[in-house]
Scaffold this motif. Structure first.
Motif, PDB file in Angstrom:
ATOM      1  N   GLU A  27     -69.420  54.652 -21.760  1.00 39.12           N
ATOM      2  CA  GLU A  27     -68.505  53.298 -22.063  1.00 39.12           C
ATOM      3  C   GLU A  27     -67.453  53.294 -21.335  1.00 39.12           C
ATOM      4  N   ILE A  28     -67.147  52.077 -20.673  1.00 40.61           N
ATOM      5  CA  ILE A  28     -65.772  52.081 -19.796  1.00 40.61           C
ATOM      6  C   ILE A  28     -64.988  51.141 -20.508  1.00 40.61           C
ATOM      7  N   ARG A  29     -63.482  51.654 -20.845  1.00 38.68           N
ATOM      8  CA  ARG A  29     -62.651  50.830 -21.391  1.00 38.68           C
ATOM      9  C   ARG A  29     -61.701  49.715 -20.674  1.00 38.68           C
ATOM     10  N   LYS A  30     -61.741  48.610 -21.465  1.00 37.13           N
ATOM     11  CA  LYS A  30     -61.067  47.491 -20.496  1.00 37.13           C
ATOM     12  C   LYS A  30     -59.685  48.000 -19.963  1.00 37.13           C
ATOM     13  N   GLY A  31     -59.254  47.679 -18.784  1.00 39.98           N
ATOM     14  CA  GLY A  31     -58.154  48.151 -18.161  1.00 39.98           C
ATOM     15  C   GLY A  31     -57.908  49.297 -17.573  1.00 39.98           C
ATOM     16  N   GLU A  32     -58.886  50.306 -18.052  1.00 42.31           N
ATOM     17  CA  GLU A  32     -58.725  51.720 -17.519  1.00 42.31           C
ATOM     18  C   GLU A  32     -59.016  51.751 -15.866  1.00 42.31           C
TER      19      GLU A  32
END
Length: 358
Positions: A27-32
């Motif tokens: 899972e890739i976090r928004k804004g990272e």
């Protein structure tokens, strides 16, 4: 922080037999700023290409902003892409290169001019709008490629080894500039590289790949200080590796009996138990020599085999615990400069400076 990209049980094979990517869940976090790091053939680029839409997952699902994208073509995914080769149109000016993705999306003309100017300002290339790509340096072309990936305000920007063709000084400058753009824009960036220092410099989190599997996903400092296995310890930074068997475990510390007969105290990695072999990882800069070594938890005799001058530090190759390639990094001070090849000196490190891994 919300999730923008999800890989769910994703697999990829090209020949129907060998899995290049094995059951990827990420899972890739928004804004990272997330970097996929690993050696050639580890599966990192394949993952990026599946996310971009240039490769198709053999099994599993990829979600972008909660919606499955496996069957959506690349041009409809609203993803910006930066390649190592720049991939600029040689017959179009800088401004025309940036305008192209906007024209494809049927953006009004006045809006195109505004967005192109805005994107060029972001990468400090506003004075080069009328230049052709051949009239630009490699670094300038890469800035234009970054601006083109940002100009249509994508949900996500993917970068595939974008600095690989640049020289060291320019590469380091571009690392800083891309990181600045990320911080100012709030964009989500997924970056692929095999260069560990590049990953450590730029990333919020790093996914370390090997053999199609994420070995560890963590912040740069956590990967360096607390590697979860021997591969990560070797791949992130430099490490001395000592082989042995765990003799005992006491909470967060353990005793490892080395193959050569010595015993050392070390911090215990997550999977360490008193039942099997262990690899002890020890960073060269955590080692003391001479008088400073004598108050350490682990103290041994070491023989100086080679001295390499690096300006700010000395790299000392030593014979320690049966190893002839034991590396110590010492600050370039008076004590270090007194060492000579052939010297026999005390070598030491604290228990929490080394990590036992299984």
């Amino acid at each position: 922080m919300s999730t923008i990209v999800s890989f769910k049980n994703v697999q990829k094979t090209y020949d129907g037999e060998t899995l290049v990517v094995k059951n990827l869940n990420l899972e890739i976090r928004k804004g990272e700023f997330l970097t996929m790091l690993g050696p050639s053939g580890s599966g990192k680029t394949t993952c990026l290409m599946m996310l971009a839409g240039f490769e198709t997952a053999t099994h599993g699902e990829i979600l972008l902003q909660g919606k499955p994208i496996n069957r959506i073509p690349p041009e409809r995914r609203n993803i910006g892409m930066v390649f190592q080769s720049y991939a600029l149109f040689p017959h179009k000016s800088v401004a025309e290169n940036l305008a192209f993705p906007l024209k494809v999306r049927k953006v009004p003309k006045d809006e195109i001019a505004r967005k192109v100017t805005q994107a060029l300002n972001m990468v400090n290339m506003e004075k080069f709008a009328s230049r052709m790509p051949a009239q630009l340096s490699g670094g300038q072309q890469q800035r234009v490629a970054v601006a083109r990936a940002l100009v249509f305000e994508p949900a996500l920007v993917l970068m595939d080894e974008p600095l690989g063709a640049l020289d060291k000084q320019l590469r380091e400058q571009m690392q800083y500039e891309i990181k600045q753009i990320h911080e100012q824009s709030g964009l989500t960036v997924v970056y692929v590289t095999h260069d560990q220092s590049e990953a450590m410099t730029m990333s919020d989190r790093i996914a370390v790949f090997n053999n199609g599997i994420i070995q560890q996903l963590a912040s740069p400092s956590e990967l360096y200080e607390k590697p979860e296995n021997a591969f990560v310890a070797r791949f992130i930074g430099e490490s001395n590796e000592l082989k042995g068997v765990v003799a005992s475990v006491d909470r967060e510390l353990c005793t490892v009996k080395l193959d050569g007969g010595h015993s050392i105290k070390a911090s215990a990695g997550v999977a360490v138990s008193a039942t099997g072999g262990a690899s002890v990882s020890l960073r060269p800069e955590r080692i003391a020599v001479g008088e400073r070594a004598r108050s350490c938890d682990n103290v041994f005799q070491g023989g100086v085999k080679d001295l390499i001058y690096y300006g700010d530090h000395l790299r000392v190759v030593m014979q320690v615990c049966g190893r002839n390639d034991f590396i110590v990094k010492l600050p370039n001070d008076g004590a270090a400069r007194q060492l000579r090849i052939g010297d026999s000196v005390d070598v030491g490190w604290m228990a929490d400076a080394c990590r036992a891994l299984q």
